[in-house]
Write a protein that holds these residues in place. Structure first.
Motif: not given
Length: 333
Positions: A18-23, A163-178
């Protein structure tokens, strides 16, 4: 990508992690399934018997698990940099390496070829070693950079730009709600938070020097407890080494924390950590007094200093939309 509507997408992911990469990998499945209506499934590595490989905290993400991967020219396999030994296991499928970290590539590669399990497999059972990937320019292998640092790393290893694209993940939606309202001090206390898995020596020195404030380590907490703690804190301190765009830095930004950072890994680059340079320090003896002064001033003048982080917070708040848009572009080609 041709025939994408009929393609099967397999996302490789370490099990029970449950670290950042798997999320990020679970977020990818979620968006491909819910926003693009694509057939994306999780393929977990090193599963344990009778244990769900998907951490419960990721049940907010729409995923399905599969036990076998069909190697077909229409199919796509998405592989984190920690599992690049799977590149040569599937000759026909298109492969995308998602560079969520630069450092885990070499660390995990070395670990695959050492230890008791490796020697038993190679010398007792006689199994061949996995063929490793060393940036061979294969026609069906593409790359996603999660950070600017990853992008530079790929260029250094002569990966073609197309052959490179920039794709960044995002913060868990729970943080936006609170999250607190922008610049609000209603919930803020004289609290400094930090990640105890990183920068232990540096943090201990700071705690000893600035003991008048409350220091809280973000550890052994549920996601909701992390949100609540960040919501009360005024400062997030991070002098650790960040292999990619660090999740906790971004989460603390959403929760309106002032960030005081080192320059290790991706934190060195403004494109990865876009906070004013005056809040970034090399943790060397000559800078101790400056760091301490910046922390004290930030606590005492929180309302004044938090406005310096509006731009970075805005970037983080837009990451989920940017993530969706990038996926739509890539999978509509």
């Amino acid at each position: 990508m041709k025939n994408i509507s009929t393609s099967k997408i397999f996302i490789l992911c370490p099990a029970n992690n449950s670290t950042g990469g798997p999320e990020a990998l679970h977020q990818l499945s979620h968006k491909l399934r819910t926003k693009l209506n694509l057939d994306a499934k999780m393929y977990y590595i090193q599963k344990k018997s009778n244990i769900d490989p998907k951490p419960k905290v990721y049940n907010i993400y729409d995923t399905l698990e599969i036990d076998t991967i069909e190697d077909h020219s229409d199919n796509i396999i998405i592989i984190p940099e920690s599992l690049t030994n799977y590149i040569y296991k599937f000759d026909k499928s298109k492969k995308i390496i998602w560079w969520l970290s630069v450092d885990f590539y070499s660390i995990c590669m070395k670990n695959r070829h050492r230890g008791l399990k490796f020697y038993l497999s190679k010398y007792i059972k006689g199994k061949k070693e996995d063929k490793e990937y060393y940036f061979e320019n294969l026609p069906n292998v593409y790359h996603w950079a999660q950070s600017y640092r990853s992008y530079l790393f790929l260029l250094k290893n002569k990966v073609p730009v197309n052959k490179i694209s920039f794709i960044c993940d995002y913060v868990n939606p729970l943080f936006f709600k609170i999250s607190s309202k922008e610049n609000s001090t209603e919930f803020k206390e004289n609290i400094i938070i930090y990640n105890p898995k990183k920068n232990k020596r540096e943090i201990r020195k700071l705690i000893n020097k600035i003991s008048q404030f409350k220091w809280i380590a973000i550890k052994n907490m549920t996601p909701m407890e992390v949100v609540d703690t960040m919501n009360k804190a005024k400062i997030y301190v991070d002098f650790g080494y960040n292999p990619g765009r660090d999740k906790m830095l971004r989460e603390s930004s959403v929760m309106n924390c002032i960030i005081i950072s080192g320059k290790g890994g991706s934190s060195l680059y403004q494109k990865d950590l876009n906070i004013p340079e005056e809040y970034k320090f090399e943790f060397i003896k000559e800078n101790y007094s400056k760091i301490i002064s910046k922390i004290e001033q930030s606590i005492e003048n929180y309302e004044k200093y938090i406005v310096d982080f509006v731009e970075y917070r805005k970037e983080v708040l837009e990451e989920e939309t940017q993530f969706e848009n990038k996926l739509k572009v890539i999978f509509s080609k």
